[in-house]
Scaffold this motif. Structure first.
Motif, PDB file in Angstrom:
ATOM      1  N   HIS A 363      -7.941  73.189 105.202  1.00 26.25           N
ATOM      2  CA  HIS A 363      -6.872  72.737 106.100  1.00 26.25           C
ATOM      3  C   HIS A 363      -5.549  72.579 105.349  1.00 26.25           C
ATOM      4  O   HIS A 363      -4.479  72.892 105.894  1.00 26.25           O
ATOM      5  N   ASN A 366      -4.003  75.885 104.851  1.00 25.58           N
ATOM      6  CA  ASN A 366      -3.535  76.398 106.144  1.00 25.58           C
ATOM      7  C   ASN A 366      -2.391  75.573 106.724  1.00 25.58           C
ATOM      8  O   ASN A 366      -1.929  75.841 107.838  1.00 25.58           O
ATOM      9  N   LYS A 367      -1.975  74.536 105.962  1.00 27.00           N
ATOM     10  CA  LYS A 367      -0.882  73.634 106.383  1.00 27.00           C
ATOM     11  C   LYS A 367      -1.192  72.944 107.708  1.00 27.00           C
ATOM     12  O   LYS A 367      -0.318  72.692 108.542  1.00 27.00           O
ATOM     13  N   SER A 368      -2.460  72.621 107.910  1.00 18.75           N
ATOM     14  CA  SER A 368      -2.886  71.888 109.100  1.00 18.75           C
ATOM     15  C   SER A 368      -2.745  70.396 108.847  1.00 18.75           C
ATOM     16  O   SER A 368      -2.970  69.928 107.727  1.00 18.75           O
TER      17      SER A 368
END
Length: 492
Positions: A363, A366-368
């Protein structure tokens, strides 16, 4: 609660059949001893009482049994029992009090209103609930922790963690242990046992629990070589101390203090370029800063690797946002040596840690938002802090006064960084310590602070999911019971 009718009957000595009591005997021989007639309930009889059912469920039957026995033992020895006996209600109250004290020692949820985001006493970094849900099935069933699914043979434990950390930090390889102290100890044991380790005098730190860098070096079998002074250490200081017996130069993050004024620390790149080939350069970075944006003056793991550090130790939870763990990233040949060390089995974490860390890193790359730690989530959204203050003020307007305050990241990360945060000062007239104690006694304890003899609730560390519960508990604690007109009577 059982009443006195449930107490065991006091035994009464009956005359033998066909005989009458001998009136000629002295009174002392005719009447049973007063102390002998006093009997406490049996342990098993008390365990059957309804008031203990909840405690048994929460604490276990053996712990409650021991609490009952300890209470009865104390009563038997008490002067009050010897002289006056004890009512069954009093016995139940004493047992319940002892059970309640034990219940407060159990791991339980608390509400953090201290303003310290990574609070060691409160479990350090709270995990994302979404992250936890993602690994629930993986950890409540079987998984491929040490199974290579391609070959069906035994595999390694790391899964995707090493390649994910390579993307995040640019390190060739990485390993995971159960905390950062274990990272450092393992590193010293493998790389420097029986040899010299050079450490600046200004970095021989002690953190909570008595963890001291010199002590860890001694336990690992390494020999400490001190260089520089408390406030100034130069690259030349390190280089001048190197001998054939030097195994390691260790640079340590000042996790819980800062030195200001006339100070100097060397550029790590300068030291790395000048070190002989046989000397390893290691950094105890500590905080786990990687891509977080709120600490521009803090050196990230990636920056240390880029500057030439051979190994970097850091925490997997504090700023990174994962489960409590320690990570070592760096040269592949050194990581492989560490993984083969016998102590690695002692320090390796469980599948819960591996699975949570792996999902967090995915995450994060993924820059979540799920990949953000509590510090990043909080500091990137100051409006949410203010919204929580407004929500509490609207619900309990007479109980609080808004005041400015500060938050700290905590946990031995950024000792010299303070960030603005809204807080609410409690207007309750009770003494601050009394109110602080009352907050801790709530069904879900609220942990607050005191400033200038007033209790403060810092909005920075309140979680959005806690607000309704917090308001309900504070309403019960701080507002007087509503006046019931139907029960009122007028003066004649």
């Amino acid at each position: 609660m059982p009443n006195s009718s449930h107490a065991p009957a006091i035994p009464h000595r009956q005359p033998a059949s066909g005989t009458a009591a001998d009136d000629s005997l002295p009174d002392s021989q005719q009447q049973p001893n007063q102390q002998q007639t006093r009997r406490l309930p049996q342990v098993e009889q008390l365990l059957q009482q309804p008031f203990l059912a909840g405690f048994i469920e929460a604490l276990s039957r053996p712990l409650v049994t021991q609490a009952v026995r300890d209470t009865l033992s104390e009563l038997r020895q008490s002067e009050d029992f010897r002289q006056h006996d004890v009512a069954p209600g009093q016995i139940e109250a004493l047992i319940a009090k002892r059970c309640q004290q034990q219940l407060r020692q159990r791991q339980t949820r608390v509400i953090n209103a201290t303003g310290t985001l990574v609070h060691t006493n409160l479990g350090r970094s709270p995990l994302s609930a979404d992250l936890w849900d993602e690994v629930r099935d993986l950890n409540t069933g079987y998984n491929n922790l040490e199974l290579d699914l391609a070959t069906g043979k035994r595999g390694g434990r790391k899964g995707l963690i090493a390649p994910l950390l390579r993307c995040l930090t640019q390190a060739e390889d990485s390993l995971v242990v159960n905390n950062n102290a274990a990272s450092l100890f393992l590193l010293l044991q493998e790389v420097a046992k029986g040899r010299e380790v050079i450490v600046s005098r200004g970095e021989q730190i002690q953190i909570g629990g008595g963890f001291r860098i010199p002590d860890i070096l001694a336990l690992s079998g390494a020999k400490l070589v001190e260089v520089g002074t408390t406030n100034i250490t130069t690259a030349k200081d390190y280089l001048d101390a190197i001998t054939d017996q030097t195994a390691l130069v260790l640079m340590v993050h000042r996790s819980n203090f800062a030195i200001r004024g006339f100070t100097e620390s060397p550029d790590i790149g300068e030291v790395a370029r000048a070190l002989p080939e046989h000397v390893v350069l290691a950094v105890d970075q500590g905080s786990g800063l990687t891509t977080e944006e709120f600490a521009p003056d803090e050196t990230s793991v990636r920056q240390y690797i880029k500057a030439g550090a051979d190994l970097v130790c850091y925490s997997g939870d504090k700023l990174l946002g994962g489960p409590q763990s320690g990570i070592i990233s760096g040269r592949s040949d050194l990581i492989k040596r560490l993984e083969k060390h016998p102590m690695m089995r002692t320090f390796r974490p469980s599948r819960i840690v591996y699975s949570l860390l792996e999902r967090l890193l995915i995450h994060k790359l993924n820059k979540s938002p799920i990949g953000e730690g509590i510090a990043q989530r909080t500091l990137s959204n100051p409006a949410a802090m203010q919204a929580r203050a407004s929500q509490l003020m609207a619900a309990l307007p007479s109980c609080f006064v808004p005041v400015p305050a500060q938050l700290v990241v905590g946990g031995g990360t950024l000792p010299d960084e303070f960030y603005p945060a809204p807080a609410l000062e409690c207007t309750d007239p009770r003494p601050a310590q009394q109110l602080l104690d009352a907050l801790r006694e709530l069904p879900v304890p609220v942990i607050a602070t005191v400033r200038q003899q007033k209790v403060l609730l810092n909005m920075a560390t309140l979680l959005p999911t806690e607000m309704e519960l917090l308001i309900a508990q504070l309403r019960e604690l701080l507002l007087p019971a509503p006046f019931n007109a139907t029960n009122a009577t007028e003066e004649p």
